[in-house]
Design a protein around this motif. Sequence first.
Motif, PDB file in Angstrom:
ATOM      1  N   ASP A 160       0.494  36.834  32.429  1.00  0.00           N
ATOM      2  CA  ASP A 160      -0.108  35.505  32.569  1.00  0.00           C
ATOM      3  C   ASP A 160       0.764  34.514  31.793  1.00  0.00           C
ATOM      4  O   ASP A 160       0.476  34.168  30.646  1.00  0.00           O
ATOM      5  CB  ASP A 160      -1.535  35.518  32.039  1.00  0.00           C
ATOM      6  CG  ASP A 160      -2.321  34.287  32.477  1.00  0.00           C
ATOM      7  OD1 ASP A 160      -1.686  33.315  32.934  1.00  0.00           O
ATOM      8  OD2 ASP A 160      -3.559  34.304  32.360  1.00  0.00           O
ATOM      9  N   ILE A 161       1.848  34.078  32.439  1.00  0.00           N
ATOM     10  CA  ILE A 161       2.842  33.226  31.784  1.00  0.00           C
ATOM     11  C   ILE A 161       2.225  31.934  31.264  1.00  0.00           C
ATOM     12  O   ILE A 161       2.554  31.451  30.176  1.00  0.00           O
ATOM     13  CB  ILE A 161       3.986  32.899  32.762  1.00  0.00           C
ATOM     14  CG1 ILE A 161       4.682  34.180  33.223  1.00  0.00           C
ATOM     15  CG2 ILE A 161       4.988  31.936  32.139  1.00  0.00           C
ATOM     16  CD1 ILE A 161       5.434  34.908  32.157  1.00  0.00           C
ATOM     17  N   TYR A 162       1.321  31.344  32.040  1.00  0.00           N
ATOM     18  CA  TYR A 162       0.773  30.030  31.687  1.00  0.00           C
ATOM     19  C   TYR A 162      -0.351  30.100  30.650  1.00  0.00           C
ATOM     20  O   TYR A 162      -0.633  29.113  29.988  1.00  0.00           O
ATOM     21  CB  TYR A 162       0.260  29.331  32.943  1.00  0.00           C
ATOM     22  CG  TYR A 162       1.335  29.096  33.971  1.00  0.00           C
ATOM     23  CD1 TYR A 162       2.387  28.217  33.730  1.00  0.00           C
ATOM     24  CD2 TYR A 162       1.322  29.769  35.186  1.00  0.00           C
ATOM     25  CE1 TYR A 162       3.385  28.004  34.660  1.00  0.00           C
ATOM     26  CE2 TYR A 162       2.317  29.565  36.136  1.00  0.00           C
ATOM     27  CZ  TYR A 162       3.337  28.684  35.863  1.00  0.00           C
ATOM     28  OH  TYR A 162       4.331  28.488  36.785  1.00  0.00           O
ATOM     29  N   GLY A 163      -0.975  31.258  30.522  1.00  0.00           N
ATOM     30  CA  GLY A 163      -2.065  31.372  29.551  1.00  0.00           C
ATOM     31  C   GLY A 163      -2.086  32.724  28.879  1.00  0.00           C
ATOM     32  O   GLY A 163      -3.056  33.477  29.002  1.00  0.00           O
ATOM     33  N   PRO A 164      -1.009  33.079  28.153  1.00  0.00           N
ATOM     34  CA  PRO A 164      -0.949  34.406  27.527  1.00  0.00           C
ATOM     35  C   PRO A 164      -1.974  34.553  26.409  1.00  0.00           C
ATOM     36  O   PRO A 164      -1.972  33.790  25.449  1.00  0.00           O
ATOM     37  CB  PRO A 164       0.484  34.470  26.978  1.00  0.00           C
ATOM     38  CG  PRO A 164       0.885  33.042  26.762  1.00  0.00           C
ATOM     39  CD  PRO A 164       0.183  32.259  27.838  1.00  0.00           C
ATOM     40  N   SER A 165      -2.859  35.538  26.527  1.00  0.00           N
ATOM     41  CA  SER A 165      -3.883  35.749  25.506  1.00  0.00           C
ATOM     42  C   SER A 165      -3.829  37.145  24.906  1.00  0.00           C
ATOM     43  O   SER A 165      -4.567  37.439  23.966  1.00  0.00           O
ATOM     44  CB  SER A 165      -5.280  35.505  26.109  1.00  0.00           C
ATOM     45  OG  SER A 165      -5.466  36.287  27.274  1.00  0.00           O
ATOM     46  N   PRO A 206       2.734  24.283  26.087  1.00  0.00           N
ATOM     47  CA  PRO A 206       2.451  24.495  27.511  1.00  0.00           C
ATOM     48  C   PRO A 206       3.681  25.033  28.232  1.00  0.00           C
ATOM     49  O   PRO A 206       4.814  24.649  27.937  1.00  0.00           O
ATOM     50  CB  PRO A 206       2.101  23.088  28.010  1.00  0.00           C
ATOM     51  CG  PRO A 206       2.852  22.173  27.106  1.00  0.00           C
ATOM     52  CD  PRO A 206       2.877  22.847  25.755  1.00  0.00           C
ATOM     53  N   MET A 207       3.466  25.932  29.181  1.00  0.00           N
ATOM     54  CA  MET A 207       4.557  26.475  29.976  1.00  0.00           C
ATOM     55  C   MET A 207       4.591  25.729  31.307  1.00  0.00           C
ATOM     56  O   MET A 207       3.778  25.983  32.190  1.00  0.00           O
ATOM     57  CB  MET A 207       4.358  27.978  30.213  1.00  0.00           C
ATOM     58  CG  MET A 207       4.236  28.781  28.932  1.00  0.00           C
ATOM     59  SD  MET A 207       5.708  28.656  27.892  1.00  0.00           S
ATOM     60  CE  MET A 207       6.899  29.483  28.921  1.00  0.00           C
ATOM     61  N   ILE A 208       5.525  24.786  31.439  1.00  0.00           N
ATOM     62  CA  ILE A 208       5.610  23.962  32.651  1.00  0.00           C
ATOM     63  C   ILE A 208       6.781  24.503  33.473  1.00  0.00           C
ATOM     64  O   ILE A 208       7.870  23.943  33.488  1.00  0.00           O
ATOM     65  CB  ILE A 208       5.788  22.478  32.297  1.00  0.00           C
ATOM     66  CG1 ILE A 208       4.728  22.052  31.273  1.00  0.00           C
ATOM     67  CG2 ILE A 208       5.668  21.600  33.542  1.00  0.00           C
ATOM     68  CD1 ILE A 208       4.923  20.659  30.716  1.00  0.00           C
ATOM     69  N   TRP A 209       6.527  25.613  34.138  1.00  0.00           N
ATOM     70  CA  TRP A 209       7.577  26.306  34.886  1.00  0.00           C
ATOM     71  C   TRP A 209       7.230  26.378  36.361  1.00  0.00           C
ATOM     72  O   TRP A 209       6.056  26.498  36.733  1.00  0.00           O
ATOM     73  CB  TRP A 209       7.750  27.725  34.368  1.00  0.00           C
ATOM     74  CG  TRP A 209       8.447  27.824  33.057  1.00  0.00           C
ATOM     75  CD1 TRP A 209       8.867  26.801  32.261  1.00  0.00           C
ATOM     76  CD2 TRP A 209       8.790  29.024  32.376  1.00  0.00           C
ATOM     77  NE1 TRP A 209       9.455  27.287  31.133  1.00  0.00           N
ATOM     78  CE2 TRP A 209       9.427  28.650  31.168  1.00  0.00           C
ATOM     79  CE3 TRP A 209       8.634  30.367  32.667  1.00  0.00           C
ATOM     80  CZ2 TRP A 209       9.892  29.579  30.257  1.00  0.00           C
ATOM     81  CZ3 TRP A 209       9.101  31.301  31.765  1.00  0.00           C
ATOM     82  CH2 TRP A 209       9.721  30.912  30.574  1.00  0.00           C
ATOM     83  N   ARG A 210       8.277  26.357  37.193  1.00  0.00           N
ATOM     84  CA  ARG A 210       8.106  26.585  38.619  1.00  0.00           C
ATOM     85  C   ARG A 210       8.272  28.072  38.916  1.00  0.00           C
ATOM     86  O   ARG A 210       8.679  28.861  38.069  1.00  0.00           O
ATOM     87  CB  ARG A 210       9.117  25.758  39.417  1.00  0.00           C
ATOM     88  CG  ARG A 210       8.851  24.263  39.302  1.00  0.00           C
ATOM     89  CD  ARG A 210       9.870  23.458  40.079  1.00  0.00           C
ATOM     90  NE  ARG A 210       9.579  22.029  40.006  1.00  0.00           N
ATOM     91  CZ  ARG A 210      10.375  21.094  40.494  1.00  0.00           C
ATOM     92  NH1 ARG A 210      11.506  21.417  41.091  1.00  0.00           N
ATOM     93  NH2 ARG A 210      10.040  19.813  40.397  1.00  0.00           N
ATOM     94  N   GLY A 211       7.994  28.439  40.164  1.00  0.00           N
ATOM     95  CA  GLY A 211       7.992  29.835  40.574  1.00  0.00           C
ATOM     96  C   GLY A 211       9.202  30.645  40.169  1.00  0.00           C
ATOM     97  O   GLY A 211       9.059  31.732  39.586  1.00  0.00           O
ATOM     98  N   PRO A 212      10.437  30.190  40.431  1.00  0.00           N
ATOM     99  CA  PRO A 212      11.610  31.011  40.099  1.00  0.00           C
ATOM    100  C   PRO A 212      11.708  31.354  38.619  1.00  0.00           C
ATOM    101  O   PRO A 212      12.132  32.452  38.258  1.00  0.00           O
ATOM    102  CB  PRO A 212      12.780  30.137  40.555  1.00  0.00           C
ATOM    103  CG  PRO A 212      12.219  29.268  41.624  1.00  0.00           C
ATOM    104  CD  PRO A 212      10.818  28.987  41.201  1.00  0.00           C
ATOM    105  N   MET A 213      11.329  30.421  37.748  1.00  0.00           N
ATOM    106  CA  MET A 213      11.384  30.685  36.314  1.00  0.00           C
ATOM    107  C   MET A 213      10.351  31.739  35.931  1.00  0.00           C
ATOM    108  O   MET A 213      10.607  32.622  35.105  1.00  0.00           O
ATOM    109  CB  MET A 213      11.139  29.394  35.534  1.00  0.00           C
ATOM    110  CG  MET A 213      12.206  28.342  35.738  1.00  0.00           C
ATOM    111  SD  MET A 213      13.760  28.816  34.952  1.00  0.00           S
ATOM    112  CE  MET A 213      13.380  28.418  33.248  1.00  0.00           C
ATOM    113  N   VAL A 214       9.166  31.648  36.537  1.00  0.00           N
ATOM    114  CA  VAL A 214       8.118  32.634  36.260  1.00  0.00           C
ATOM    115  C   VAL A 214       8.581  34.021  36.690  1.00  0.00           C
ATOM    116  O   VAL A 214       8.427  35.010  35.962  1.00  0.00           O
ATOM    117  CB  VAL A 214       6.811  32.242  36.986  1.00  0.00           C
ATOM    118  CG1 VAL A 214       5.775  33.359  36.862  1.00  0.00           C
ATOM    119  CG2 VAL A 214       6.254  30.940  36.427  1.00  0.00           C
ATOM    120  N   ILE A 215       9.167  34.092  37.889  1.00  0.00           N
ATOM    121  CA  ILE A 215       9.624  35.371  38.416  1.00  0.00           C
ATOM    122  C   ILE A 215      10.698  35.974  37.519  1.00  0.00           C
ATOM    123  O   ILE A 215      10.693  37.174  37.219  1.00  0.00           O
ATOM    124  CB  ILE A 215      10.144  35.192  39.855  1.00  0.00           C
ATOM    125  CG1 ILE A 215       8.969  34.859  40.789  1.00  0.00           C
ATOM    126  CG2 ILE A 215      10.870  36.443  40.342  1.00  0.00           C
ATOM    127  CD1 ILE A 215       9.382  34.446  42.177  1.00  0.00           C
TER     128      ILE A 215
END
Length: 384
Positions: A160-165, A206-215
């Motif tokens: 969960d890149i945007y909300g790591p808990s 905050p992680m403001i990333w688009r799809g390729p960065m997440v992948i």
Amino acid sequence: MTDTIKSAVMERLRQIKGPDLEGDIVSLGLVSDVFVSDGRVVFSITVPAERAQELEPLRLAAEKVVKEVDGVETVMVALTAERAAGSARNTPPQSAPKPAPQQPRRSAEEQAPAKPGVPGIKHIVAVASGKGGVGKSTTTANLALAMAALGKRVGVLDADIYGPSVPRLFNVSGRPEALSGRMLKPLEGYGIKVMSMGFMVEEETPMIWRGPMVISALTQMLREVAWGELDVLVVDMPPGTGDAQLTMAQQVPLAGAVIVSTPQDLALIDARKGLNMFKRVDVPVLGIVENMSYFMCPDCGGRHDIFGHGGARAEADRLDVPFLGEVPLTMKIRETSDAGTPVVVSDPEGAVAGIYKDIAAKVLASIERESAEPARAAPKIVFD
């Protein structure tokens, strides 16, 4: 300090020639926004999709010069591609080619190569939900700890890149140690090996990333981590059915997926989407967990069905997938999760820990059944 490092990174990247050795990658506008946090630098370089493999040395060169910047400890660089305007479907049709002779249909195994596994890891299980707020990460942590209590060697990947808990749930903090090459050493909590983007950035960032960065981040956290020998790697997926889920389905031989939902109809609608997505990419659904199934009053001991009851069980029956169990909504689960002492380790003999252990035993049994079947080929997913 962050701005100073960012400026120094951009200056170093001006040393890297573009794909055709004309200009540099910064002046050509190929470098994304550079993300800097506590010695960690992340950015992507846009290249033509068909040349991605050929231009891997460009990515390595960029990574090398950035590592030389003072204050930089680790670097994550991804090659990304954007479809050019007017390409693909907008290209004017040419004269129609003669139809090729019809070839015999190939089996799924012949159509796509098997997905490469991760060395040392026997099984990878995704824990997913169609929407947020249903207790997926809490379920992941307790499920992993329950598997460990049953004698398995377990790791947890926080996808969960945007909300790591996961770092908070396992009460683990710090930075992963860099080993030889590009490998990182995972952190450990309660005997579980853990990797999360939460170790790379501050909790409030905050992680403001688009799809390729997440992948790219997911791929590196999975394949460039020294997991060692594990029986099961439990992956805490982000909610929904987006890039992260498709990446895991396409690139990783998932043993199966566990779907977490609450009993109410709105949550079940979203859970159904997640379940159907895994089915469509040929990932076995190991079952559904009904979280917050009922509320146990700490004062009177009475049971209250705040969100309704039995909806997930009925949905599992309707979709012909296993129902794994009901987890109650209790103060103890909330308090222990917030404190970083999940209920399976803080009250291992309690009733709730017993529920998680029962769910874990069912998941492990399903994994063994699935692994006994022939290996699946990687699904072909094409985006126009």
